[in-house]
Design an enzyme around this catalytic site. Structure first.
Site, mmCIF file in Angstrom:
data_model
loop_
_atom_site.group_PDB
_atom_site.id
_atom_site.type_symbol
_atom_site.label_atom_id
_atom_site.label_comp_id
_atom_site.label_asym_id
_atom_site.label_seq_id
_atom_site.Cartn_x
_atom_site.Cartn_y
_atom_site.Cartn_z
ATOM 1 C CG HIS A 141 -1.849 -1.121 1.325
ATOM 2 N ND1 HIS A 141 -2.663 -1.480 0.289
ATOM 3 C CD2 HIS A 141 -2.136 -1.978 2.345
ATOM 4 C CE1 HIS A 141 -3.421 -2.497 0.656
ATOM 5 N NE2 HIS A 141 -3.117 -2.828 1.895
ATOM 6 C CB CYS B 168 -2.190 3.848 -4.055
ATOM 7 S SG CYS B 168 -3.550 2.861 -4.679
#
Length: 504
Positions: free
Chosen positions: A315, A358
């Site tokens: 992440h 991301c």
């Protein structure tokens, strides 16, 4: 009437639906392998199809070949669509009026004398799976790349979904065994958005493994002089850090990155075939990642190899990725660990970084094209090459050597970094097949590293990512997009010269 080609009614069905097929059909290894197994495609045909640069061209190439591949080609193609979870396209073809004039398509397939195993898969093609490729939005706040849900993950994802006022969207589509789309995200407490590749699912233990195509001796000899040295065996060392599972207490907002294990296995295999010694480290805290990277960058064996690779999958936010404890590792610190000051053993050697995470929470609903000016050189602002000896006699050269300082390098050079998404945007990951970016990087390396330098490979990856679209008809996020990018301080062409070892 049966001929050596496809039945006329089947040809008409393909022609009638060719525009939709070219737009929506996913032609990838699993579909091609299914057709090869039935002797519909030869190996050379499969290679020529997969060599096409865009999904539209791959689809069109396949559709041109199928009518010439015998009376079984249509039914085998329909079976392959079912196997690759493209049931809606199978239904589109088999319900075509051309099949028998009354849109009763099962009878139209059975006379093809399909084998028992294939005909069994063609039964029950009602619309109960017409939208089998759709995905569901989930709403927990998470910092990550998008994760379209597979069939196996649907129930768990649906239980985690808590979108206010959108409870109906969390249910599976009526009559379908597959869920709607989920996206892991990264701004706190905002609803997840839909993000799904127009793709079939791939079992987590079956990453794409088309062999890396070898570089030819002629190509090496014609390109080695103007490129980075790449002849050591191994070519270098590769570090893969893949955070899949996160501490539910220390990082409650970070969901497991389902599909991440597919990505790290894909990377392990492709870089092993490219003659790198690969180390895969999974589920590390932020400090654990720092320690792992420091130890890797200080390996004395780096002196004897020609390059290194670092892949980080987790992440993320802009400029950093998460450890399993919720701590952040800044990417600038990672690059610094391999710069000319901190990693002298890799000076003047190419250092490759690939970041699957991301870089923001925005879903890209279009395509952002970044057009920069062509890079130019300004000789008037630069001195002659620092290491080039001036003209003159031996005495003058000796006097010059006595007072000449060592050649200086910039703090950071000879690096290239591929990012899965643009700044501020989310990245896409299929929970069964892995991330879009890693899939396309793997394909590009396997098929084109033999004669394409890395910067051009990453341009190809960008082009393939640009072609991809989320597929969730009837939702606000149908046709969602992703755009990858890369930065480079490479000073030469970077060819990997796969499977070539010069003979001295």
């Amino acid at each position: 009437m049966l001929e050596c080609g496809m039945l006329e009614r089947d040809k008409r069905a393909l022609r009638r639906r060719s525009a939709i097929l070219c737009k929506q059909l996913v032609v990838d290894e699993l579909l091609i392998q299914s057709l090869q197994a039935e002797d519909i495609l030869t190996e050379s045909m499969a290679e020529s199809i997969m060599a096409e640069k865009t999904s539209h061209k791959r689809s069109w190439h396949l559709l041109l070949l199928l009518p010439k591949r015998g009376p079984k080609a249509f039914s085998c193609f329909c079976s392959a669509l079912q196997e690759t979870e493209q049931q809606h396209l199978c239904d589109l073809l088999t319900q075509s009026p051309e099949r028998n004039g009354r849109e009763t398509y099962l009878d139209g397939i059975q006379p093809e004398k399909e084998t028992e195993g294939k005909s069994g898969r063609l039964e029950g093609t009602e619309k109960k799976r017409e939208f089998s490729r759709q995905i569901v939005p989930t709403a927990q706040s998470h910092h990550s790349d998008s994760a379209p849900v597979s069939e196996e993950d649907g129930d768990k994802e649906r239980r985690r979904t808590k979108i206010r006022g959108k409870d109906k969207q969390t249910d599976r589509i009526e009559g379908s065994s597959l869920p709607l789309p989920t996206q892991e995200e990264f701004a706190a407490k905002r609803a997840r958005t839909h993000a799904e590749a127009m793709e079939f699912s791939l079992d987590a233990d079956s990453p794409i493994n088309t062999p890396v195509l070898p570089c030819s001796p002629d190509f090496y000899l014609s390109h080695c002089q103007q490129s980075y040295r790449m002849t050591s065996s191994p070519r270098g060392f590769a570090l893969v850090i893949s955070n899949v599972n996160f501490d539910s207490c220390a990082a409650p907002d970070l969901d497991p990155r389902k599909g991440g294990e597919v990505d790290d296995e894909v990377l392990r295999k492709v870089f092993t075939e490219l003659d790198y010694i690969v180390s895969v480290n999974r589920d590390l805290t932020a400090q654990g990642m720092r320690t792992c990277i420091e130890n890797f960058s200080r390996r004395p064996e780096l002196r004897t190899v020609d390059s290194c690779v670092v892949c980080l999958l987790s992440h993320g936010v802009e400029g950093a990725i998460y450890g399993t404890d919720g701590g952040l590792l800044e990417l600038d610190w990672v690059f610094e660990a391999f710069d000319n000051a901190h990693c002298p053993l890799l000076q003047n050697k190419p250092k490759m970084f690939f970041i699957q995470a991301c870089r923001g929470d925005e879903m890209d609903c279009g395509v952002e094209q970044i057009d920069g000016p062509a890079r130019t050189f300004s000789p008037s602002c630069e001195q002659r090459d620092a290491g080039r000896e001036g003209l003159g006699d031996a005495d003058s050269r000796q006097r010059a050597d006595m007072g000449r300082p060592r050649i200086k390098l910039p703090q950071r050079s000879d690096m290239v970094c591929g990012f899965a998404s643009l700044k501020g945007t989310a990245a896409m990951r299929n929970t069964k097949r892995g991330s879009w970016f890693i899939q396309e990087l793997n394909t590009a390396l396997r098929l084109h590293a033999r004669d394409t330098h890395l910067a051009d490979l990453l341009v190809q990856v960008n082009g393939r990512i640009k072609e991809r679209e989320g597929y969730a008809p009837g939702t606000a996020h149908h046709r969602c997009k992703e755009m990858s990018e890369f930065t480079s301080s490479l000073c030469k062409d970077l060819y990997l010269f796969p499977k070539y070892q010069p003979q001295y």
